[in-house]
Write a protein that holds these residues in place. Structure first.
Motif, mmCIF file in Angstrom:
data_model
loop_
_atom_site.group_PDB
_atom_site.id
_atom_site.type_symbol
_atom_site.label_atom_id
_atom_site.label_comp_id
_atom_site.label_asym_id
_atom_site.label_seq_id
_atom_site.Cartn_x
_atom_site.Cartn_y
_atom_site.Cartn_z
ATOM 1 N N GLU A 196 0.855 -1.178 0.000
ATOM 2 C CA GLU A 196 0.000 0.000 0.000
ATOM 3 C C GLU A 196 0.897 1.237 0.000
ATOM 4 O OE1 GLU A 196 -2.725 -0.128 3.245
ATOM 5 O OE2 GLU A 196 -3.385 -2.166 2.798
ATOM 6 N N GLU A 223 6.302 -4.599 6.645
ATOM 7 C CA GLU A 223 5.383 -5.709 6.386
ATOM 8 C C GLU A 223 5.171 -6.494 7.667
ATOM 9 O OE1 GLU A 223 6.649 -8.668 3.649
ATOM 10 O OE2 GLU A 223 8.352 -9.315 4.861
ATOM 11 N N CYS A 224 4.005 -7.129 7.743
ATOM 12 C CA CYS A 224 3.677 -7.931 8.913
ATOM 13 C C CYS A 224 4.298 -9.316 8.778
ATOM 14 C CB CYS A 224 2.164 -8.043 9.061
ATOM 15 S SG CYS A 224 1.658 -9.056 10.474
ATOM 16 N N CYS A 227 0.668 -11.656 8.707
ATOM 17 C CA CYS A 227 -0.402 -11.569 7.707
ATOM 18 C C CYS A 227 0.136 -10.908 6.447
ATOM 19 C CB CYS A 227 -1.612 -10.818 8.258
ATOM 20 S SG CYS A 227 -1.390 -9.027 8.402
ATOM 21 N N TYR A 229 -0.284 -7.904 5.293
ATOM 22 C CA TYR A 229 -0.156 -6.447 5.294
ATOM 23 C C TYR A 229 1.260 -6.020 4.932
ATOM 24 C CZ TYR A 229 0.114 -1.626 6.878
ATOM 25 O OH TYR A 229 0.319 -0.258 6.939
ATOM 26 N N ALA A 239 -0.643 -0.568 14.882
ATOM 27 C CA ALA A 239 -1.779 -0.660 15.810
ATOM 28 C C ALA A 239 -1.360 -0.071 17.152
ATOM 29 C CB ALA A 239 -2.208 -2.108 15.968
ATOM 30 N N CYS A 391 0.968 -4.927 14.062
ATOM 31 C CA CYS A 391 0.355 -4.811 12.740
ATOM 32 C C CYS A 391 -1.020 -4.142 12.858
ATOM 33 C CB CYS A 391 0.212 -6.192 12.112
ATOM 34 S SG CYS A 391 -0.696 -6.194 10.544
ATOM 35 N N PRO A 392 -1.349 -3.188 11.962
ATOM 36 C CA PRO A 392 -2.654 -2.528 12.030
ATOM 37 C C PRO A 392 -3.796 -3.399 11.518
ATOM 38 C CG PRO A 392 -1.429 -1.736 10.135
ATOM 39 C CD PRO A 392 -0.496 -2.625 10.904
ATOM 40 N N ARG A 393 -3.473 -4.495 10.827
ATOM 41 C CA ARG A 393 -4.512 -5.359 10.270
ATOM 42 C C ARG A 393 -4.866 -6.515 11.196
ATOM 43 N NH1 ARG A 393 -4.533 -4.092 4.740
ATOM 44 N NH2 ARG A 393 -4.714 -1.818 4.828
ATOM 45 N N CYS A 394 -3.830 -7.269 11.590
ATOM 46 C CA CYS A 394 -4.121 -8.457 12.409
ATOM 47 C C CYS A 394 -3.847 -8.232 13.891
ATOM 48 C CB CYS A 394 -3.324 -9.658 11.900
ATOM 49 S SG CYS A 394 -1.542 -9.565 12.196
#
Length: 565
Positions: A196, A223-224, A227, A229, A239, A391-394
């Motif tokens: 992104e 990068e995560c 996951c 991301y 996060a 991570c902001p996603r997981c």
């Protein structure tokens, strides 16, 4: 082709200004030569490889339904003023005047040109969607051209532009280009990471970059580990656990900190870790001073700050401006008692027992509580994500930092350009609607160098078959007629089989030919020697492997064909 009939000026050593391995190898292998800062001439081997990259791009653009056009590099100033980008990009544009004293621009990109064209040529929903592309030279006045083709002032780009009926239609066009890019880079032999990205001066509401992972990359990536991301560091998030108010503790105390200006100096003097210091940075946002706060162990992300402030221009204040805004010299600014707007990174919310500048020379404050003492601050994500962040996603995974070379970028532009140029269409009900746009770029010359950066060893380039200037190098080791005629006959048979071959027909020692063959990096090397011919065989070796094999002369071409099938 005979090596003696072309120009491949190999070098034993790379020029001193070649900093990264791919740049060194392009110079040593005689692919390019430098004319001036950020300006390069392509020699025959480099041009052949470049044309192969372009061929792959054209094939995949056609497969995705894109239509090729060619637009002028020389563009009138007026079209750039239509979108306001003449001012925002003027520092990076080459600007000239013609003999009628009219202002012109050497195009760094072509959103304005294509949208102006489409606004006159397309006007019905029956003509949409459409995607147009070109492969063409771009010009950007880089502050510091470096790393060869990675950051040049003149370069070749494939730029594509989609014009759609609505946002759902744009999503389909975007996905078609996204998939085409995946195929292009795979065919170029590149391993890419899709991340992104920030839309920057292009505008729009979404974008992705295609990154070639490399230590020499200029772009930071996070990068995560758990996951999928991944994001450019300019866009990367982390996060944050919900803020828990820390006890305010003791009241503010002034501490003399003579000559301790930097985070490192203050941390050492106060015996506090950098994360317990507040870094106060003074900026001018559209000419007005503002204070940005972050923890001492974090780096400010100016793109995030500019978006949070909603400003167009953001510059770091100079020493005099800092003193005017805070009453203190640089290094002693703090958030308490300021009369200018204060914006803080979300990671500071609820924090206490911190230290900060006291807004007077040689002094810092300790026992600072953000809630108690900096109550007027607004909180936003203002810093670069880094290794170890959540991570902001997981949320469960941790981020890690990497380096990458941006070779492709896709944007959902929306209506920024179509509104400016009145690019509209009539729908089935004869209602006028604005076209929705996407933009899709590949740095063609940069991609070529990125291939080498990712595919080489200590001896030279290792070309992927899809972009290699020649697929096979034929090396006759003896100058006698038998060796040379056998090599030339092999070349003819290879060409009939659709395999471009380069015959090293120079009167050079075998060691020189071997070294140059490894440097030039053809995927297959065929060695013709008196010893092997005495057995009716030639020596075959893949450039990516260390071992060779003897094969019957009459089977050599079919064996090579098998390797490329």
């Amino acid at each position: 082709m005979r090596l003696s009939n072309t120009l491949i000026p190999t070098l034993r050593d790379a020029p001193q200004d070649a900093e990264i391995e791919s740049h060194k190898l392009m110079m040593r292998a005689g692919l390019i030569r430098k004319l001036g800062a950020g300006l390069y001439t392509f020699l025959p081997m480099g041009l052949r490889a470049l044309r192969n990259v372009e061929r792959i791009i054209r094939e995949e653009m056609a497969r995705a339904g894109a239509i090729e056009v060619l637009m002028p590099s020389l563009q009138p100033r007026e079209i750039w003023e239509t979108t306001g980008r003449y001012e925002t990009l003027k520092k990076s544009m080459f600007r000239i005047r013609d003999r009628q004293d009219r202002d012109m621009v050497l195009g760094p990109t072509h959103e304005e040109v294509i949208t102006e064209l489409v606004s006159h040529e397309l006007n019905s929903y029956r003509q949409l969607p459409r995607t147009f592309y070109q492969i063409q030279t771009k010009f950007r006045d880089e502050i510091r051209p470096r790393f060869g083709l990675m950051r040049a002032r003149e370069f070749i780009m494939k730029d594509a532009y989609s014009f759609d009926l609505d946002w759902d239609c744009l999503d389909r066009s975007y996905q078609a280009m996204y998939a085409a890019y995946q195929r292009i880079f795979e065919r170029c032999g590149l391993r890419v990471k899709i991340v992104e990205a920030d839309t920057g001066a292009m505008g729009g509401n979404a974008s992705h970059e295609f990154m070639v992972l490399a230590e020499a990359g200029e772009d930071g990536i996070v990068e995560c580990e758990s996951c999928a991301y991944a994001a450019n560091v300019e866009r990367g998030e982390r996060a944050l656990t919900p803020a828990v108010e820390e006890p305010a503790g003791a009241g503010l105390v002034d501490v003399a900190t003579p000559n301790a200006r930097t985070i490192e100096e203050v941390s050492k003097f106060l015996k506090l870790p950098a994360r317990r210091l507040i870094k106060t940075l003074i900026y001018l946002a559209d000419g007005k001073p503002v204070a940005a706060l972050l923890a001492g162990d974090r780096d400010l992300n100016e793109i995030k700050l500019r978006k949070a402030l909603g400003c167009t221009e953001l510059v770091l204040a100079d020493a005099a401006q800092v003193e005017s805004a805070t009453g203190a010299p640089v290094g002693f600014a703090g958030p308490i008692g300021l009369t200018i707007p204060v914006i803080a990174d979300a990671g500071l919310q609820g924090r206490a027992s911190l230290a900060a500048g006291a807004n007077k020379a040689d002094t810092h404050l300790v026992h600072v509580s953000v809630t108690r003492d900096v109550g007027a601050a607004r909180f936003h994500d203002l810093v670069n994500a880094k290794t170890g962040d959540a991570c902001p996603r997981c949320a469960a995974g941790k981020l890690r930092e990497m380096r990458g070379i941006e070779v492709g970028h896709v944007f959902k532009l929306g209506t920024k350009y179509s509104e400016a140029f009145h690019a509209a269409y009539l729908d089935a009900n004869k209602e006028k609607k604005t076209m929705i746009m996407g933009c899709y770029g590949i740095g063609v010359t940069r991609t070529l160098q990125a291939i080498i950066e990712q595919s080489h060893d200590e001896n030279g380039i290792i070309w992927p078959a899809g972009v290699a200037p020649f697929l096979a190098a034929v090396l006759p080791l003896s100058p006698n007629e038998t060796c040379m005629n056998t090599a030339l006959k092999l070349e003819e048979e290879l060409i009939r089989a659709g395999i471009d071959a380069l015959v090293d027909d120079r009167d050079e020692r075998p060691g020189v030919k071997f070294k140059d063959a490894d440097l030039l990096g053809c995927p297959i090397r065929i060695v013709v020697s008196d010893r092997s011919l005495a057995e009716g065989k030639v020596e075959l070796r893949k450039r990516s492997e260390k071992t060779s094999q003897l094969v019957p002369l009459e089977e050599a071409v079919s064996r090579v064909e098998t390797l490329f099938s």
